[in-house]
Motif scaffolding. Structure first.
Motif, PDB file in Angstrom:
ATOM      1  N   GLY A 102       4.070 -17.645 -29.796  1.00 38.69           N
ATOM      2  CA  GLY A 102       4.700 -16.978 -28.665  1.00 38.69           C
ATOM      3  C   GLY A 102       3.747 -16.606 -27.552  1.00 38.69           C
ATOM      4  N   GLY A 106       4.999 -15.151 -24.111  1.00 43.76           N
ATOM      5  CA  GLY A 106       4.667 -13.752 -23.841  1.00 43.76           C
ATOM      6  C   GLY A 106       3.968 -13.574 -22.512  1.00 43.76           C
ATOM      7  N   ALA A 137       2.652 -10.567 -27.549  1.00 47.42           N
ATOM      8  CA  ALA A 137       3.525 -11.506 -28.259  1.00 47.42           C
ATOM      9  C   ALA A 137       2.884 -11.968 -29.558  1.00 47.42           C
ATOM     10  CB  ALA A 137       3.829 -12.702 -27.361  1.00 47.42           C
ATOM     11  N   PHE A 140       3.018  -9.230 -32.152  1.00 49.09           N
ATOM     12  CA  PHE A 140       4.356  -9.097 -32.732  1.00 49.09           C
ATOM     13  C   PHE A 140       4.620 -10.230 -33.716  1.00 49.09           C
ATOM     14  CE2 PHE A 140       9.061  -9.222 -32.574  1.00 49.09           C
ATOM     15  CZ  PHE A 140       9.306  -7.896 -32.940  1.00 49.09           C
ATOM     16  N   ALA A 141       4.181 -11.445 -33.369  1.00 50.90           N
ATOM     17  CA  ALA A 141       4.337 -12.574 -34.283  1.00 50.90           C
ATOM     18  C   ALA A 141       3.558 -12.340 -35.576  1.00 50.90           C
ATOM     19  CB  ALA A 141       3.881 -13.868 -33.609  1.00 50.90           C
ATOM     20  N   LEU A 163      10.336 -15.731 -31.690  1.00 51.40           N
ATOM     21  CA  LEU A 163       9.910 -14.844 -30.592  1.00 51.40           C
ATOM     22  C   LEU A 163       9.779 -15.616 -29.295  1.00 51.40           C
ATOM     23  CD1 LEU A 163       8.845 -12.101 -29.595  1.00 51.40           C
ATOM     24  CD2 LEU A 163       6.558 -12.820 -30.346  1.00 51.40           C
ATOM     25  N   GLN A 164       9.222 -16.819 -29.369  1.00 49.52           N
ATOM     26  CA  GLN A 164       9.074 -17.631 -28.167  1.00 49.52           C
ATOM     27  C   GLN A 164      10.426 -17.939 -27.536  1.00 49.52           C
ATOM     28  OE1 GLN A 164       6.203 -21.009 -27.861  1.00 49.52           O
ATOM     29  NE2 GLN A 164       8.038 -22.250 -27.830  1.00 49.52           N
TER      30      GLN A 164
END
Length: 338
Positions: A102, A106, A137, A140-141, A163-164
């Motif tokens: 991501g 992000g 990002a 978070f991943a 997420l991406q």
């Protein structure tokens, strides 16, 4: 001396000249990058300009416009290739790339938010927002990829991919809502090294240097990870710590590259695979190899983008996406047939 020890110099004896050939090809690509474009410059004039002996418009084009652009292309290509090799080694997934964490999405989301809320207009103003968005990002991943306190490579890739997709949809929603933001952001979101100079590259050099050093130091550990977690643990390696350090290196490298040039796809995926085809999977050779293959691919795509629609240019991110999509399909099919 054992037979294995004796075999290592023999194996290196032909791989080192291959690296030399790669460096020669990269040097040629640098010369072409300085010479070709909307205004072609003869190679002797390029050399004179670099030596400070040139005068006139050709010298100004070479030193004032194409030299900074070429240096940015060299650094960004090397950084993306190195980040791709590390993330593939850490996850043991040959289809992994910085985009699967991501990072690109992000950075793009953060830049679009900054343009929408703050009215930014210059790429140099995007640097901090892009890097922060990429790092957030990726963090978070990584959180999504943890299971029982350890980093699960499969969960990491799946979580980063989801997420991406979410971030891309949010970014698209903002761009549809604000035409002004779309006008400002679309050039950066395409991924480009055009009009990128040392004023943008220099602020990111500390994170690039730290990320590069971390990545290169991990080469022996990545070789052990390739044997599997159990084998690496049996060798006394802290697998979880290695994965964490590798992810930190990837965030520093890919986040810096995206901050400088915008989202450029497939370099991080393609460069490691091309090097493996020639040099094998030993990360002690693979990581130096991608430092050559990455900029070679990026500068080659940038040169192609200048030549296919003169006097206009096609952004390098568009060229790499166009050429990289078939590569992704081929790699996925090869992986599926194994």
């Amino acid at each position: 001396m054992t037979s294995v020890d004796a075999a290592r110099p023999a194996a290196l004896s032909w791989r080192i000249p291959v690296l030399g050939i790669g460096l020669a090809a990269l040097l040629l690509c640098v010369v072409l990058s300085l010479a070709l474009g909307a205004r072609s410059v003869p190679v002797p004039a390029v050399v004179e300009a670099l030596l400070g002996q040139g005068q006139g418009r050709d010298a100004m084009v070479v030193t004032g416009m194409r030299w900074p652009r070429t240096v940015v292309g060299l650094v960004v290509g090397a950084v993306l290739g190195l980040a791709g090799a590390v993330v593939q080694g850490v996850t043991r997934n040959p289809l992994a790339a910085p985009t699967t964490l991501g990072i690109n999405a992000g950075a793009g989301f953060a830049v679009v938010i900054a343009i929408f809320t703050l009215g930014l207009t210059q790429p140099v103003q995007y640097l901090g927002f892009a890097f922060a968005g990429a790092a957030a990002a990726a963090a978070f991943a990584l959180a999504l990829g943890r299971r029982s306190g350890d980093l699960d490579p499969v969960r990491l890739v799946l979580g980063g991919t989801v997420l991406q997709l979410v971030l891309i949809s949010w970014t698209s929603s903002i761009l549809l809502f604000s035409e002004r933001t779309l006008d400002e952001a679309r050039f950066w979101l395409a991924g480009s090294i055009s009009e990128r100079g040392f004023d943008i590259l220099v602020p990111m050099l500390p994170t690039i240097v730290v990320g590069t050093l971390l990545a290169l130091m991990l080469a022996p550990a990545l070789n052990a990870l390739a044997l599997g977690d159990e084998a690496a643990t049996a060798l006394g390696l802290p697998v979880a710590r290695i994965r964490f350090v590798g992810m930190v290196a990837v965030v520093l490298l890919a986040g810096s590259a995206v901050a400088v040039a915008g989202p450029i796809f497939f370099i991080g995926l393609a460069a490691p695979h091309l090097v493996r085809l020639v040099l094998g999977g030993d990360h002690r050779l693979l990581l130096p190899g991608v430092l050559i293959a990455g900029p070679l691919l990026l500068l080659g795509a940038d040169i192609l983008g200048r030549l296919i629609a003169p006097p206009s240019e096609v952004e390098v991110g568009i060229i790499t996406s166009f050429l990289g999509a078939p590569l992704l399909v081929i790699l996925a099919r090869r992986r599926a047939t194994r």
